[in-house]
Motif scaffolding. Structure first.
Motif, PDB file in Angstrom:
ATOM      1  N   ILE A   1      -4.673  -4.583  -4.306  1.00 61.30           N
ATOM      2  CA  ILE A   1      -3.231  -4.801  -4.468  1.00 61.30           C
ATOM      3  C   ILE A   1      -2.985  -5.818  -5.581  1.00 61.30           C
ATOM      4  O   ILE A   1      -3.601  -6.884  -5.592  1.00 61.30           O
TER       5      ILE A   1
ATOM      6  N   HIS B   1      -7.934  -3.655  -0.781  1.00 55.29           N
ATOM      7  CA  HIS B   1      -7.030  -2.552  -1.123  1.00 55.29           C
ATOM      8  C   HIS B   1      -6.635  -2.542  -2.592  1.00 55.29           C
ATOM      9  O   HIS B   1      -5.865  -1.671  -3.028  1.00 55.29           O
TER      10      HIS B   1
ATOM     11  N   ARG C   1       0.834  -1.209   0.000  1.00 59.30           N
ATOM     12  CA  ARG C   1       0.000   0.000   0.000  1.00 59.30           C
ATOM     13  C   ARG C   1       0.869   1.260   0.000  1.00 59.30           C
ATOM     14  O   ARG C   1       0.487   2.286  -0.570  1.00 59.30           O
TER      15      ARG C   1
END
Length: 352
Positions: free
Chosen positions: A143, A141, A113
């Protein structure tokens, strides 16, 4: 001597620092006279200017580094070969590999992140799925992520994956044995909760029925607990090998072994003790394994491996994770087929 900076180049060229930055940036779309750009680049070369990689990484939120999570010993040839394939695949495209402890998922998520890692690759083994908490964080998130040897994701199209076609590996091996006239298989297999081994057992039994092959199963004595202990204490592998040879002795003592009998090992590591046993007791028997082992089939007769393309799997992961980190393409699943590696009937012929 201090390191040359953009300010030094600008002073020498008689232009602004921003103009120097534009001239040295291949991706810049700002119109700039070709003569000016060439002059600035010549001065930069003369001064020995090297771009500040850290500054560029922070600015672009990219460190050109992929984190690889592995919770198995890298001393195991299987995982070393995968890691080598990953390293080669990443380096070919200008990325670096950071090998991470598979148990440190929280820290890896924070690094991804924060831009220290451009993506994550999780190396599974057989039945191990992507850990639930890691999967939630990856999805939450956004990712870039690739899973290896974990099977299809529960929620498809979340991340890319690379897997091995274990069933096809069994089919290739059994087909080879049938062509060699094998009518009896002694299947040396572990007692572990493994997706790969369940697939291998089911496929082998189905193909044996289709080809009228008798199958005799012998346990290697390996369970999930003993496997974890061997991972922690690799020196115990000699004890395991000795015990395995004893198991073969006890199980096959009352069985007639002929040239149409083959010992098939689920794991490549078991091929060496199985081959040693045949040399001492039944040199006419075939030995085969559903994964690569340490013996070279070119030098040992009647030995066959169905090898997993481990390095290719690592390289495939490298390509997928870089694609995911740069272009955000739709997730892809790659299924790799094992290859058959069979020894010559006469090992000396391989040396001619």
């Amino acid at each position: 001597m201090s390191r040359p900076t953009l300010k030094d180049i600008a002073r020498r060229a008689g232009v602004s620092i921003s103009t120097v930055s534009y001239a040295l940036n291949d991706k810049s779309t700002l119109p700039l006279a070709e003569a000016t750009k060439n002059r600035i680049r010549t001065i930069a070369h003369e001064l020995g200017y090297v771009p500040n990689g850290l500054a560029r990484s922070l600015q672009a939120r990219s460190n050109r580094t992929i984190g690889v999570l592995l919770n198995k010993p890298l001393t195991t040839p299987r995982y070393a070969e995968i890691a080598q394939g990953l390293s080669v695949g990443l380096a070919r495209r200008g990325f670096h590999l950071a090998l991470l402890d598979g148990e440190s998922a929280d820290r890896c998520i924070d690094d991804a992140r924060g831009g220290l890692l451009d993506g994550l690759v999780f190396i599974g083994h057989d039945d191990l799925e992507v850990p639930h908490e890691l999967a939630v964080d990856i999805a939450g998130h956004g990712i870039p992520f690739v899973a290896l040897d974990c099977g299809p994701a529960r929620a498809p199209h979340v991340w890319s994956s690379v897997d091995f076609d274990y069933a096809e590996g069994v089919r290739l091996l059994v087909q080879s044995l049938v062509l060699d006239g094998v009518t009896q298989i002694v299947h040396l297999r572990p007692d572990v909760t493994s997706r790969a081994d369940r697939t291998r057992v089911d496929t082998l039994e189905a193909l044996a029925r289709q080809n009228a092959i008798e199958v005799m199963a012998i346990s290697t004595g390996i369970t999930d607990e003993t496997l974890a202990r061997l991972d922690r204490e690799p020196r115990r592998s000699l004890e395991y090998t000795t015990e395995l040879i004893g198991r073969l002795d006890a199980a096959l003592d009352q069985v007639t072994q002929t040239s149409t009998t083959a010992i098939v090992c689920s794991w490549g590591v078991d091929a060496e003790p199985a081959y040693f046993w045949t040399m001492q007791n039944a040199p006419h028997m075939r030995v085969a394994a559903l994964a690569g082992g340490s013996l070279d089939p070119r030098l040992w007769p009647r030995l066959t491996y169905s090898r997993l393309p481990l390095a290719a799997a690592g390289e495939a992961c490298a390509g997928l994770i870089i694609d995911a980190s740069t272009s955000r393409d739709s997730p892809t699943r790659v299924l790799l087929t094992p290859t058959l590696d069979s020894g010559a009937a006469d090992p000396l012929a391989a040396l001619d």
